[in-house]
Design an enzyme around this catalytic site. Structure first.
Site, short mmCIF file in Angstrom:
data_model
loop_
_atom_site.label_atom_id
_atom_site.label_comp_id
_atom_site.label_asym_id
_atom_site.label_seq_id
_atom_site.Cartn_x
_atom_site.Cartn_y
_atom_site.Cartn_z
CB CYS A 285 38.92 42.78 72.71
SG CYS A 285 38.99 41.79 74.22
CG HIS B 190 34.42 42.38 68.90
ND1 HIS B 190 35.73 41.95 68.76
CD2 HIS B 190 34.22 42.52 70.24
CE1 HIS B 190 36.29 41.85 69.96
NE2 HIS B 190 35.39 42.19 70.87
CG HIS C 104 36.81 37.42 72.68
ND1 HIS C 104 37.82 37.90 71.87
CD2 HIS C 104 36.28 38.52 73.28
CE1 HIS C 104 37.88 39.21 71.96
NE2 HIS C 104 36.96 39.61 72.82
#
Length: 382
Positions: free
Chosen positions: A146, A276, A310
């Site tokens: 990610c 994040h 996400h």
């Protein structure tokens, strides 16, 4: 070394097919997450942001394709076509292409797919995008969990500083699929509610899908109003666990420290952090520790996962583009869903969208395998 800029950009998301649509909804604190009840991909209802298939198909057909493309390829083609058109650049030897994704065409491995299994190879994805637009250089497909989206931007900067390319188009995307959802579900990380990063009552992650693209360039004549320069970047792997972050935030801390050092900025000179913030217990806690170790606990911070979920390998690129618009509009966007701090170290969470003069932001990302990336961006002088 010349300055390296981020310029023309596009976001394909549940909000629409351009960056402006996403920015308008985020400014109004409108989430793109919706409850999905699709037992073909997950037994239980889940929250996600997904791109409408019919609208995507219409946009894709406007490109007059000469062969069949997968759903992800369609998303990527639509996004990059718009960014290339905006830039007016001729695709020549001096133009590079970097694609960030975690799972690529993973859906072609499903039983009902009409595509061969070889289409799931990342090299195949890169070749399809390259050939569609006529890039003269092979696509570089960057798949590092990610952090891929932010890392792709830092790699583009380095290629330009090395004079490998004059311009690089960075393109990112990932899908919501049965494979991806089942994986996070196996970790007991999926939330049955809209995610609430850093919140005491958070219950886990939502998965979303987007495609995003941006031109990275050293040409100061190829800028837009929201252009920024990338002035510092670093990546560090703490090798803590295959799916769990370092409990001390070591990798993220070192990445942030190195990025700030390269940018020649102190923590006090960072106007906000685009973090994040996945809304999982381990990630959010780790970030709170790392940011405090870096002296950033008082810096305004948001996570955009409450708007998109996400989006995996696209998330860092997507959130950087939104950061560009945040600087241009002098607006701090709310970290949607946050109610009460639920991590052990203090953080300054942006609870309501507000106007503020801002010139710099720090973008961070962390991912499976212990990877961490940080990048510092600065508004181009007006």
């Amino acid at each position: 070394m010349p300055k390296v800029y981020l310029s023309y950009n596009n976001i394909v998301s549940s909000y629409g097919f351009d960056s402006a649509s996403a920015i308008q909804n985020i400014s109004n604190e409108v989430s793109g997450l919706q409850l999905v009840d699709d037992k073909s991909i997950l037994p239980n209802p889940f929250y996600s942001s997904r791109i409408p298939q019919e609208e995507l198909e219409e946009k894709y057909q406007e490109l007059h394709p000469k062969e069949k493309h997968t759903r992800l390829e369609k998303m990527l083609l639509v996004s990059l076509a718009d960014t290339i058109k905006q830039s007016g650049l001729e695709i020549n030897q001096g133009v590079g292409l970097i694609i960030s994704t975690t799972k690529g065409n993973i859906d072609v491995l499903e039983a009902e797919s009409s595509f061969p299994e070889e289409r799931a190879y990342l090299a195949s994805l890169g070749e399809k995008i390259k050939s569609f637009f006529g890039f003269q250089n092979d696509a570089i497909v960057l798949s590092n969990a990610c952090v891929s989206g932010v890392l792709a931007l830092t790699v583009a900067k380095r290629f330009i500083n090395q004079n490998t390319f004059d311009h690089v188009f960075v393109l990112g995307g990932d899908l919501v699929t049965e494979f991806i959802l089942s994986g996070f579900n196996a970790f007991q990380a999926l939330s049955s509610e809209p995610c609430r990063p850093y919140c005491k009552t958070r219950t886990g992650i939502n998965i979303g899908e987007v495609a995003a693209s941006v031109l990275v360039t050293k040409d100061s004549t190829k800028l837009v109003d929201e252009s920024v320069s990338i002035i510092g970047e670093a990546s560090c792997n703490d090798a803590n666990h295959i799916s769990g972050p370092s409990r001390t935030g070591e990798g993220l801390y070192r990445s942030v420290e190195s990025a700030l050092k390269q940018a020649e900025l102190s923590p006090e000179e960072i106007d906000y952090i685009s973090a994040h913030g996945t809304a999982t217990n381990f990630n959010d806690e780790m970030e709170s520790i790392a940011f405090n170790r870096s002296g950033l606990q008082k810096t305004p911070l948001n996570s955009l996962k409450g708007y998109f979920g996400h989006t995996l390998g696209a998330s860092g690129l997507l959130e950087t583009i939104i950061g560009m618009h945040s600087l241009h509009q002098n607006t701090l966007y709310a970290s949607l869903g946050f109610q009460e701090l639920g991590v052990s170290e203090p953080l300054h969470i942006i609870e309501k969208t507000a106007s503020k003069e801002i010139k710099t932001f720090l973008k961070t990302a962390s991912g499976f395998g212990g990877c961490n990336t940080a990048a510092v961006f600065q508004k181009v002088s007006e």
